[in-house]
Design a protein around this motif. Structure first.
Motif, PDB file in Angstrom:
ATOM      1  N   ARG A 194       0.851  -1.181   0.000  1.00 47.24           N
ATOM      2  CA  ARG A 194       0.000   0.000   0.000  1.00 47.24           C
ATOM      3  C   ARG A 194       0.888   1.233   0.000  1.00 47.24           C
ATOM      4  O   ARG A 194       1.840   1.306   0.777  1.00 47.24           O
ATOM      5  N   THR A 195       0.628   2.164  -0.885  1.00 47.03           N
ATOM      6  CA  THR A 195       1.348   3.442  -0.910  1.00 47.03           C
ATOM      7  C   THR A 195       0.280   4.535  -0.958  1.00 47.03           C
ATOM      8  O   THR A 195      -0.907   4.227  -1.116  1.00 47.03           O
ATOM      9  N   PRO A 196       0.692   5.820  -0.826  1.00 43.58           N
ATOM     10  CA  PRO A 196      -0.324   6.884  -0.900  1.00 43.58           C
ATOM     11  C   PRO A 196      -1.048   6.897  -2.252  1.00 43.58           C
ATOM     12  O   PRO A 196      -2.036   7.608  -2.411  1.00 43.58           O
ATOM     13  N   PHE A 197      -0.559   6.122  -3.210  1.00 42.46           N
ATOM     14  CA  PHE A 197      -1.118   6.194  -4.559  1.00 42.46           C
ATOM     15  C   PHE A 197      -1.936   4.966  -4.934  1.00 42.46           C
ATOM     16  O   PHE A 197      -2.361   4.831  -6.078  1.00 42.46           O
ATOM     17  N   GLY A 198      -2.156   4.059  -3.978  1.00 38.64           N
ATOM     18  CA  GLY A 198      -2.977   2.889  -4.281  1.00 38.64           C
ATOM     19  C   GLY A 198      -2.455   1.667  -3.557  1.00 38.64           C
ATOM     20  O   GLY A 198      -1.562   1.759  -2.703  1.00 38.64           O
ATOM     21  N   GLU A 199      -3.022   0.508  -3.868  1.00 37.85           N
ATOM     22  CA  GLU A 199      -2.521  -0.712  -3.238  1.00 37.85           C
ATOM     23  C   GLU A 199      -2.726  -1.921  -4.130  1.00 37.85           C
ATOM     24  O   GLU A 199      -3.503  -1.904  -5.084  1.00 37.85           O
ATOM     25  N   ARG A 200      -1.938  -2.962  -3.832  1.00 43.75           N
ATOM     26  CA  ARG A 200      -2.062  -4.240  -4.520  1.00 43.75           C
ATOM     27  C   ARG A 200      -2.085  -5.322  -3.445  1.00 43.75           C
ATOM     28  O   ARG A 200      -1.259  -5.295  -2.526  1.00 43.75           O
ATOM     29  N   GLU A 201      -2.978  -6.268  -3.551  1.00 43.19           N
ATOM     30  CA  GLU A 201      -3.155  -7.284  -2.519  1.00 43.19           C
ATOM     31  C   GLU A 201      -2.182  -8.453  -2.714  1.00 43.19           C
ATOM     32  O   GLU A 201      -1.757  -9.104  -1.759  1.00 43.19           O
ATOM     33  N   ARG A 202      -1.814  -8.725  -3.938  1.00 42.61           N
ATOM     34  CA  ARG A 202      -0.969  -9.898  -4.204  1.00 42.61           C
ATOM     35  C   ARG A 202      -0.315  -9.701  -5.561  1.00 42.61           C
ATOM     36  O   ARG A 202      -0.987  -9.753  -6.593  1.00 42.61           O
ATOM     37  N   MET A 203       0.961  -9.428  -5.531  1.00 50.83           N
ATOM     38  CA  MET A 203       1.655  -9.271  -6.812  1.00 50.83           C
ATOM     39  C   MET A 203       3.009  -9.964  -6.743  1.00 50.83           C
ATOM     40  O   MET A 203       3.580 -10.149  -5.674  1.00 50.83           O
ATOM     41  N   LEU A 204       3.488 -10.329  -7.900  1.00 48.02           N
ATOM     42  CA  LEU A 204       4.777 -10.998  -7.989  1.00 48.02           C
ATOM     43  C   LEU A 204       5.869 -10.049  -7.509  1.00 48.02           C
ATOM     44  O   LEU A 204       5.888  -8.876  -7.877  1.00 48.02           O
ATOM     45  N   GLY A 205       6.776 -10.556  -6.668  1.00 50.15           N
ATOM     46  CA  GLY A 205       7.855  -9.711  -6.169  1.00 50.15           C
ATOM     47  C   GLY A 205       9.029 -10.560  -5.729  1.00 50.15           C
ATOM     48  O   GLY A 205       9.192 -11.706  -6.164  1.00 50.15           O
ATOM     49  N   GLY A 206       9.843  -9.975  -4.878  1.00 48.20           N
ATOM     50  CA  GLY A 206      11.052 -10.665  -4.411  1.00 48.20           C
ATOM     51  C   GLY A 206      12.267 -10.146  -5.151  1.00 48.20           C
ATOM     52  O   GLY A 206      12.192  -9.739  -6.310  1.00 48.20           O
ATOM     53  N   SER A 207      13.414 -10.165  -4.441  1.00 50.26           N
ATOM     54  CA  SER A 207      14.613  -9.565  -5.013  1.00 50.26           C
ATOM     55  C   SER A 207      15.054 -10.260  -6.304  1.00 50.26           C
ATOM     56  O   SER A 207      15.450  -9.605  -7.266  1.00 50.26           O
ATOM     57  N   ALA A 208      14.955 -11.595  -6.340  1.00 49.25           N
ATOM     58  CA  ALA A 208      15.424 -12.313  -7.529  1.00 49.25           C
ATOM     59  C   ALA A 208      14.545 -12.017  -8.736  1.00 49.25           C
ATOM     60  O   ALA A 208      15.021 -11.983  -9.877  1.00 49.25           O
ATOM     61  N   VAL A 209      13.261 -11.766  -8.493  1.00 50.55           N
ATOM     62  CA  VAL A 209      12.339 -11.465  -9.588  1.00 50.55           C
ATOM     63  C   VAL A 209      12.619 -10.076 -10.156  1.00 50.55           C
ATOM     64  O   VAL A 209      12.791  -9.899 -11.370  1.00 50.55           O
ATOM     65  N   HIS A 210      12.684  -9.071  -9.272  1.00 47.68           N
ATOM     66  CA  HIS A 210      12.964  -7.707  -9.750  1.00 47.68           C
ATOM     67  C   HIS A 210      14.316  -7.645 -10.457  1.00 47.68           C
ATOM     68  O   HIS A 210      14.459  -7.025 -11.504  1.00 47.68           O
ATOM     69  N   PHE A 211      15.306  -8.313  -9.870  1.00 46.48           N
ATOM     70  CA  PHE A 211      16.634  -8.308 -10.480  1.00 46.48           C
ATOM     71  C   PHE A 211      16.608  -8.929 -11.869  1.00 46.48           C
ATOM     72  O   PHE A 211      17.138  -8.359 -12.824  1.00 46.48           O
ATOM     73  N   SER A 212      16.001 -10.117 -11.980  1.00 46.59           N
ATOM     74  CA  SER A 212      16.108 -10.842 -13.248  1.00 46.59           C
ATOM     75  C   SER A 212      15.328 -10.161 -14.363  1.00 46.59           C
ATOM     76  O   SER A 212      15.782 -10.145 -15.515  1.00 46.59           O
ATOM     77  N   LEU A 213      14.181  -9.568 -14.043  1.00 46.51           N
ATOM     78  CA  LEU A 213      13.442  -8.857 -15.092  1.00 46.51           C
ATOM     79  C   LEU A 213      14.275  -7.686 -15.613  1.00 46.51           C
ATOM     80  O   LEU A 213      14.354  -7.456 -16.818  1.00 46.51           O
ATOM     81  N   ALA A 214      14.898  -6.938 -14.719  1.00 49.52           N
ATOM     82  CA  ALA A 214      15.710  -5.789 -15.146  1.00 49.52           C
ATOM     83  C   ALA A 214      16.919  -6.249 -15.958  1.00 49.52           C
ATOM     84  O   ALA A 214      17.230  -5.703 -17.022  1.00 49.52           O
ATOM     85  N   ALA A 215      17.595  -7.295 -15.472  1.00 49.27           N
ATOM     86  CA  ALA A 215      18.805  -7.774 -16.151  1.00 49.27           C
ATOM     87  C   ALA A 215      18.493  -8.394 -17.507  1.00 49.27           C
ATOM     88  O   ALA A 215      19.346  -8.421 -18.400  1.00 49.27           O
ATOM     89  N   SER A 216      17.260  -8.872 -17.672  1.00 50.54           N
ATOM     90  CA  SER A 216      16.905  -9.593 -18.899  1.00 50.54           C
ATOM     91  C   SER A 216      16.967  -8.712 -20.140  1.00 50.54           C
ATOM     92  O   SER A 216      16.979  -9.219 -21.251  1.00 50.54           O
ATOM     93  N   PHE A 217      17.021  -7.403 -19.970  1.00 51.63           N
ATOM     94  CA  PHE A 217      17.153  -6.512 -21.125  1.00 51.63           C
ATOM     95  C   PHE A 217      18.571  -6.510 -21.688  1.00 51.63           C
ATOM     96  O   PHE A 217      18.816  -5.965 -22.760  1.00 51.63           O
ATOM     97  N   PHE A 218      19.503  -7.113 -20.958  1.00 51.02           N
ATOM     98  CA  PHE A 218      20.908  -7.014 -21.352  1.00 51.02           C
ATOM     99  C   PHE A 218      21.568  -8.362 -21.625  1.00 51.02           C
ATOM    100  O   PHE A 218      22.483  -8.444 -22.420  1.00 51.02           O
ATOM    101  N   THR A 219      21.138  -9.418 -20.922  1.00 53.14           N
ATOM    102  CA  THR A 219      21.869 -10.685 -21.009  1.00 53.14           C
ATOM    103  C   THR A 219      20.955 -11.852 -20.636  1.00 53.14           C
ATOM    104  O   THR A 219      19.803 -11.656 -20.256  1.00 53.14           O
ATOM    105  N   ASP A 220      21.489 -13.077 -20.758  1.00 55.72           N
ATOM    106  CA  ASP A 220      20.743 -14.269 -20.335  1.00 55.72           C
ATOM    107  C   ASP A 220      20.773 -14.372 -18.817  1.00 55.72           C
ATOM    108  O   ASP A 220      21.830 -14.276 -18.207  1.00 55.72           O
TER     109      ASP A 220
END
Lengths: 313, 313
Positions: B15-41
């Protein structure tokens, strides 16, 4: 070109984890004018008492600062501030404030002061800032600083004063407080909507950010291993910034000009904190300023490139 | 080239001042891998439970992320984090943490994972980080993140883990806490003395600073008017940074290469916070990344110049 600063002239007693000084020259107008003196002619307006002597005048005169408009209040004492910093050098703790002659300060500008091209309204009561602004009708660039005290006690006056200037230089927390906008970009836009076309958010060790209606520019803080005394850094920043702007003349307020002003501001602030009070700026040379300017440039420099990114899947 | 990340895979309620989400995909490995996927395997190692289904795998696969090493724990539930942010979006408030399958996580690396060129040890218990590091002996670039919890509860283990990697990416407050050095430059030097030759201090809205034995480079935060959800921004930064570094190969760790890595990290982090969870990064395009890279470059660009400063007196 010439630049007028109206603000406090003080004696400061400061203790930091790295040492202390019982009585040193300080005040916003002093820090500002010493920094600006590397770029342009500077005049100071501010009150002093009987305890302000030739030794103090000499510090300013040695840098070519015009002191004729410093107001000597007979029988008075100069503004005195005592404060300390703990290991978080971003936070000043005030232990004692004696306004003395500064408490009744009513800025009186000489004809020479009224006709300077640039003016800096250092952190004083906003009604006084507005009063000075109205006496300098021909000034082409007017900057203003303020603080949480005036946001809390004189918000409407401060908004009027801000509406009369071209440039606001304040701490980012104060910009947020003034506009009640937690987002700094929006806070800066709201300040520009009051009148100024440039807003500088000073961010302590994180550097500074410049907002104009068209552009955004930011510089990190200079990576110092030892910050000895941050007192006056914000005023030295403003002095470097407005001093440089005044030296090029307001005909050239190009994007690169204001970026350079930001950089000279950052350079002067970074030297300010290397020693107590005005000690480092008094000893500063042009060569040191130019070398640090180039260090700032290289510290953030990035070659242009567009890489071929990997396709998904 | 290829890049392995070991860390958490989670469901987040935010929840933030701009809305909320009850259940979304997250976790450090998920955020990292999606970002890195633009550059390498990218290959992900981390545990999930029965509630982690095809929809979640598809988010990763849509960006070409290799999910074969995600460990499915029969009968278990996926790590769950519930938190909120008030108007100061720099501070996450945790309301609930259910470690679930993450509580007993013992990273098991396939042969393919053990032979990747680059590895990111996301924020997990430092003994596990060291255990993974030892399984990836041939990796040429290994990065590590950590947090205040491990500094408080497993400081010695963390120092060992740090001693085994090339690059540390941590918040500046955590670097200070780890080294008990209030000055960031000294804190970074102390971390380098433990082994790593690069230290990135993440500074939230103020951007990030890179320290190497020879150089300093810093970038401001991207000036966003609306930060919707900062969750995962630090991991997206690390993903952009290490993803780009891996893509160029460790033969070219030139100054400009690591500066570009810093910039891609900043770009990915700035997109991350524009929407909730992984929403913005899932919709991101190469064109948007390249345009923002160029914006970052121009935002800090300064032409070279040495002005003739005014002489004193």
């Amino acid at each position: 070109m010439s630049l007028l600063v109206v603000g406090s002239i003080a004696f400061d007693a400061v203790r930091t984890p790295f040492g202390e000084r019982e009585r040193m020259l300080g005040g916003s107008a002093v820090h500002f004018s010493l920094a600006a003196s590397f770029f342009t002619d500077v005049r100071v307006v501010g009150p002093v008492g009987d305890d302000f002597g030739e030794a103090e005048y000499d510090v300013l005169r040695a840098r070519g600062v015009e002191t004729a408009d410093i107001e000597h209040v007979e029988g008075g004492r100069t503004f005195f501030w005592r404060g300390h910093y703990d290991y978080d050098l971003n936070v000043a703790h005030t232990d004692d404030t004696q306004l003395n002659v500064f408490g009744d300060f009513q800025p009186k500008l000489s004809e020479d002061s009224k006709t300077t091209e640039s003016v800096f309204l250092a952190n004083i009561q906003p009604d006084l800032q507005l009063q000075v602004r109205r006496q300098c009708e021909s000034a082409r660039t007017v900057g203003l600083d303020s603080m949480n005290l005036w946001i809390e006690t004189a918000r409407d006056s401060l908004r009027h004063a801000i509406g009369s200037v071209d440039l606001v230089l304040m701490n980012d927390a104060e910009l947020r407080m003034l506009t009640e906008q937690p987002n700094l970009v929006r806070a800066a836009r709201e300040v520009m909507a009051m009148g100024p076309h440039m807003v500088v958010a000073k961010q302590g060790e994180y550097g500074a950010a410049l907002f104009t209606p068209e552009a955004f520019f930011a510089l990190p803080g200079y990576p110092l291993e030892a910050v000895i005394d941050p007192t006056g850094a914000g005023d030295s920043f403003a002095g470097g910034f407005l001093g440089y702007l005044d030296s090029v003349g307001s005909e050239d307020l190009s994007d690169q000009t204001v970026r350079r002003a930001m950089t000279y501001g950052s350079v002067l602030a970074s030297f300010n904190v290397e020693q107590f009070g005005t000690e480092r700026i008094q000893a500063l040379t042009e060569g040191e300023i130019n070398r640090r300017f180039e260090e700032f440039r290289l510290m953030t420099h990035l070659d242009a490139q567009t890489v071929e990114l990997r396709s998904a899947g």
